[in-house]
Design a protein around this motif. Structure first.
Motif, PDB file in Angstrom:
ATOM      1  N   LYS A   1       0.838  -1.218   0.000  1.00 50.41           N
ATOM      2  CA  LYS A   1       0.000   0.000   0.000  1.00 50.41           C
ATOM      3  C   LYS A   1       0.863   1.254   0.000  1.00 50.41           C
ATOM      4  O   LYS A   1       0.484   2.271  -0.570  1.00 50.41           O
TER       5      LYS A   1
ATOM      6  N   LYS B   1      -2.464   0.090  -3.965  1.00 48.35           N
ATOM      7  CA  LYS B   1      -3.158   0.990  -3.029  1.00 48.35           C
ATOM      8  C   LYS B   1      -4.530   1.366  -3.567  1.00 48.35           C
ATOM      9  O   LYS B   1      -5.524   1.328  -2.845  1.00 48.35           O
TER      10      LYS B   1
ATOM     11  N   SER C   1      -6.810  -1.665  -3.329  1.00 45.95           N
ATOM     12  CA  SER C   1      -7.181  -1.978  -1.946  1.00 45.95           C
ATOM     13  C   SER C   1      -8.127  -0.920  -1.379  1.00 45.95           C
ATOM     14  O   SER C   1      -9.045  -1.248  -0.612  1.00 45.95           O
TER      15      SER C   1
END
Length: 78
Positions: free
Chosen positions: A23, A30, A33
């Motif tokens: 992330k 990132k 997610s």
């Protein structure tokens, strides 16, 4: 189970450190997610509050979350 939290840290507890690293180092991971988290939050909200939603729309949200989970898992295991 309705309202169950499917956060990545819960789904893949053994990969928490790798999730954190990706992330912070991989913009694509990132973004995916973040979208996964957004979908999970929205789905849980709909499940917990019984907000009316047409079945097709709700199914689409869950399918998108599942597809993202599969992609994220693939990245985490490679």
């Amino acid at each position: 189970m309705l309202g169950e939290n499917h956060a990545l840290f819960i789904e893949f507890p053994e990969m928490q450190e790798k999730i954190r690293d990706l992330k912070s180092q991989d913009e694509n991971f990132k973004a995916m997610s973040d979208r996964y988290h957004e979908l999970d939050h929205k789905i849980r909200g709909l499940e917990c509050t019984n907000i009316p939603t047409e079945d097709h729309h709700f199914t689409q949200l869950k399918m998108e979350r599942l597809q993202l989970k599969d992609k994220l898992h693939s990245i985490l295991t490679n």
